[in-house]
Design a protein around this motif. Structure first.
Motif, PDB file in Angstrom:
ATOM      1  N   GLY A   1      48.378  27.300  26.849  1.00  0.00           N
ATOM      2  CA  GLY A   1      48.808  28.598  26.340  1.00  0.00           C
ATOM      3  C   GLY A   1      48.838  29.634  27.451  1.00  0.00           C
ATOM      4  O   GLY A   1      48.858  29.311  28.630  1.00  0.00           O
ATOM      5  N   ILE A   2      48.819  30.896  27.056  1.00  0.00           N
ATOM      6  CA  ILE A   2      48.945  31.956  28.052  1.00  0.00           C
ATOM      7  C   ILE A   2      47.654  32.123  28.848  1.00  0.00           C
ATOM      8  O   ILE A   2      46.568  31.866  28.353  1.00  0.00           O
ATOM      9  CB  ILE A   2      49.382  33.293  27.407  1.00  0.00           C
ATOM     10  N   SER A   3      47.813  32.568  30.073  1.00  0.00           N
ATOM     11  CA  SER A   3      46.674  32.777  30.966  1.00  0.00           C
ATOM     12  C   SER A   3      46.083  34.164  30.739  1.00  0.00           C
ATOM     13  O   SER A   3      46.681  35.021  30.075  1.00  0.00           O
ATOM     14  CB  SER A   3      47.128  32.661  32.418  1.00  0.00           C
ATOM     15  N   GLY A   4      44.939  34.394  31.332  1.00  0.00           N
ATOM     16  CA  GLY A   4      44.345  35.725  31.295  1.00  0.00           C
ATOM     17  C   GLY A   4      45.220  36.759  31.980  1.00  0.00           C
ATOM     18  O   GLY A   4      45.268  37.914  31.564  1.00  0.00           O
ATOM     19  N   TRP A   5      45.937  36.338  33.032  1.00  0.00           N
ATOM     20  CA  TRP A   5      46.861  37.258  33.708  1.00  0.00           C
ATOM     21  C   TRP A   5      47.917  37.742  32.717  1.00  0.00           C
ATOM     22  O   TRP A   5      48.177  38.940  32.614  1.00  0.00           O
ATOM     23  CB  TRP A   5      47.578  36.588  34.880  1.00  0.00           C
ATOM     24  N   GLU A   6      48.538  36.784  32.017  1.00  0.00           N
ATOM     25  CA  GLU A   6      49.608  37.122  31.070  1.00  0.00           C
ATOM     26  C   GLU A   6      49.064  37.901  29.884  1.00  0.00           C
ATOM     27  O   GLU A   6      49.697  38.843  29.387  1.00  0.00           O
ATOM     28  CB  GLU A   6      50.325  35.855  30.603  1.00  0.00           C
ATOM     29  N   LEU A   7      47.897  37.528  29.401  1.00  0.00           N
ATOM     30  CA  LEU A   7      47.270  38.245  28.293  1.00  0.00           C
ATOM     31  C   LEU A   7      47.108  39.722  28.642  1.00  0.00           C
ATOM     32  O   LEU A   7      47.467  40.599  27.855  1.00  0.00           O
ATOM     33  CB  LEU A   7      45.911  37.619  27.959  1.00  0.00           C
ATOM     34  N   ALA A   8      46.575  39.999  29.820  1.00  0.00           N
ATOM     35  CA  ALA A   8      46.366  41.395  30.230  1.00  0.00           C
ATOM     36  C   ALA A   8      47.689  42.148  30.305  1.00  0.00           C
ATOM     37  O   ALA A   8      47.768  43.308  29.881  1.00  0.00           O
ATOM     38  CB  ALA A   8      45.642  41.442  31.567  1.00  0.00           C
TER      39      ALA A   8
ATOM     40  N   TRP B   1      44.409  37.432  42.473  1.00  0.00           N
ATOM     41  CA  TRP B   1      44.187  38.715  41.809  1.00  0.00           C
ATOM     42  C   TRP B   1      45.144  39.806  42.294  1.00  0.00           C
ATOM     43  O   TRP B   1      45.722  40.531  41.484  1.00  0.00           O
ATOM     44  CB  TRP B   1      42.732  39.149  41.993  1.00  0.00           C
ATOM     45  N   ASN B   2      45.331  39.916  43.604  1.00  0.00           N
ATOM     46  CA  ASN B   2      46.188  40.989  44.119  1.00  0.00           C
ATOM     47  C   ASN B   2      47.614  40.897  43.613  1.00  0.00           C
ATOM     48  O   ASN B   2      48.247  41.918  43.373  1.00  0.00           O
ATOM     49  CB  ASN B   2      46.170  41.020  45.649  1.00  0.00           C
ATOM     50  N   SER B   3      48.125  39.694  43.422  1.00  0.00           N
ATOM     51  CA  SER B   3      49.510  39.552  42.978  1.00  0.00           C
ATOM     52  C   SER B   3      49.658  39.453  41.462  1.00  0.00           C
ATOM     53  O   SER B   3      50.719  39.763  40.932  1.00  0.00           O
ATOM     54  CB  SER B   3      50.149  38.319  43.633  1.00  0.00           C
ATOM     55  N   GLN B   4      48.618  39.053  40.745  1.00  0.00           N
ATOM     56  CA  GLN B   4      48.727  38.803  39.311  1.00  0.00           C
ATOM     57  C   GLN B   4      48.108  39.883  38.424  1.00  0.00           C
ATOM     58  O   GLN B   4      48.443  39.994  37.257  1.00  0.00           O
ATOM     59  CB  GLN B   4      48.069  37.461  38.964  1.00  0.00           C
ATOM     60  N   ARG B   5      47.208  40.657  38.935  1.00  0.00           N
ATOM     61  CA  ARG B   5      46.435  41.605  38.131  1.00  0.00           C
ATOM     62  C   ARG B   5      47.279  42.750  37.589  1.00  0.00           C
ATOM     63  O   ARG B   5      48.349  43.034  38.114  1.00  0.00           O
ATOM     64  CB  ARG B   5      45.309  42.186  38.963  1.00  0.00           C
ATOM     65  N   VAL B   6      46.732  43.416  36.576  1.00  0.00           N
ATOM     66  CA  VAL B   6      47.306  44.682  36.140  1.00  0.00           C
ATOM     67  C   VAL B   6      46.591  45.792  36.910  1.00  0.00           C
ATOM     68  O   VAL B   6      45.440  45.640  37.317  1.00  0.00           O
ATOM     69  CB  VAL B   6      47.180  44.891  34.602  1.00  0.00           C
TER      70      VAL B   6
ATOM     71  N   GLY C   1      44.455  48.880  38.042  1.00  0.00           N
ATOM     72  CA  GLY C   1      43.216  49.452  37.540  1.00  0.00           C
ATOM     73  C   GLY C   1      42.249  48.455  36.937  1.00  0.00           C
ATOM     74  O   GLY C   1      41.284  48.848  36.293  1.00  0.00           O
ATOM     75  N   SER C   2      42.490  47.180  37.139  1.00  0.00           N
ATOM     76  CA  SER C   2      41.599  46.152  36.590  1.00  0.00           C
ATOM     77  C   SER C   2      40.509  45.808  37.601  1.00  0.00           C
ATOM     78  O   SER C   2      40.561  46.213  38.758  1.00  0.00           O
ATOM     79  CB  SER C   2      42.396  44.894  36.230  1.00  0.00           C
ATOM     80  N   ILE C   3      39.532  45.061  37.119  1.00  0.00           N
ATOM     81  CA  ILE C   3      38.422  44.590  37.950  1.00  0.00           C
ATOM     82  C   ILE C   3      38.350  43.073  37.830  1.00  0.00           C
ATOM     83  O   ILE C   3      38.590  42.530  36.754  1.00  0.00           O
ATOM     84  CB  ILE C   3      37.089  45.220  37.493  1.00  0.00           C
ATOM     85  N   LEU C   4      37.999  42.396  38.914  1.00  0.00           N
ATOM     86  CA  LEU C   4      37.804  40.955  38.898  1.00  0.00           C
ATOM     87  C   LEU C   4      36.353  40.645  39.246  1.00  0.00           C
ATOM     88  O   LEU C   4      35.807  41.199  40.202  1.00  0.00           O
ATOM     89  CB  LEU C   4      38.724  40.267  39.911  1.00  0.00           C
ATOM     90  N   ILE C   5      35.750  39.778  38.432  1.00  0.00           N
ATOM     91  CA  ILE C   5      34.396  39.299  38.693  1.00  0.00           C
ATOM     92  C   ILE C   5      34.489  37.794  38.924  1.00  0.00           C
ATOM     93  O   ILE C   5      35.043  37.074  38.094  1.00  0.00           O
ATOM     94  CB  ILE C   5      33.458  39.578  37.503  1.00  0.00           C
ATOM     95  N   GLU C   6      33.959  37.345  40.068  1.00  0.00           N
ATOM     96  CA  GLU C   6      34.008  35.920  40.383  1.00  0.00           C
ATOM     97  C   GLU C   6      32.801  35.193  39.805  1.00  0.00           C
ATOM     98  O   GLU C   6      31.679  35.682  39.884  1.00  0.00           O
ATOM     99  CB  GLU C   6      34.064  35.711  41.891  1.00  0.00           C
ATOM    100  N   LYS C   7      33.071  34.022  39.197  1.00  0.00           N
ATOM    101  CA  LYS C   7      32.010  33.150  38.692  1.00  0.00           C
ATOM    102  C   LYS C   7      31.432  32.374  39.872  1.00  0.00           C
ATOM    103  O   LYS C   7      32.186  31.988  40.757  1.00  0.00           O
ATOM    104  CB  LYS C   7      32.576  32.158  37.670  1.00  0.00           C
TER     105      LYS C   7
END
Length: 128
Positions: free
Chosen positions: A63-70, A93-98, A100-106
């Motif tokens: 299904g859709i990714s978190g990138w697409e969901l956002a 992240w730099n190319s896919q993010r919306v 003003g978002s934040i990324l947290i790495e697991k």
């Protein structure tokens, strides 16, 4: 806890979703969890005014990714706070993010989740 800020949590792994729910609860938030991007979109459309931020895994399986969901959430409500969680997709992240978002790495510490959501809400990001 009815006055707690609700966060829509999206992760296809039940154990991680449970960990995230506990971390948010410890940080004073209330989690509303779903396990796919499609379920998240449905939940968001049906009652997004109840959720004030999106916390999504990037890789959600089929299904859709978190990138697409956002991106789709932002089409519905521009400026909606988005926090991504990922282990393998951080370089994208730099190319896919919306904006003003934040990324947290697991793996991450539980307190990082609440801090990221708080940061976005404090910076004036709003659901509409």
């Amino acid at each position: 806890m009815s006055d707690a800020v609700r966060v829509l949590v999206v992760d296809n792994e039940a154990l991680i979703a449970s960990f995230v729910e506990d971390a948010l609860s410890d940080g004073g938030f209330e989690a509303c969890s779903v396990h796919s991007g499609e379920a998240a979109l449905s939940t968001f459309r049906d009652g997004h005014e109840g959720c004030r931020a999106l916390l999504t895994d990037v890789n959600l399986g089929d299904g859709i990714s978190g990138w697409e969901l956002a991106r789709q959430v932002r089409e519905i409500t521009p400026g909606f706070p988005v926090v991504y969680m990922t282990s393998a997709s951080a370089p994208d992240w730099n190319s896919q993010r919306v904006d003003g978002s934040i990324l947290i790495e697991k793996p991450f510490a539980p307190a990082q989740l609440a801090a990221a959501v708080s940061q976005l809400l404090d910076n004036g990001a709003s659901p509409g």
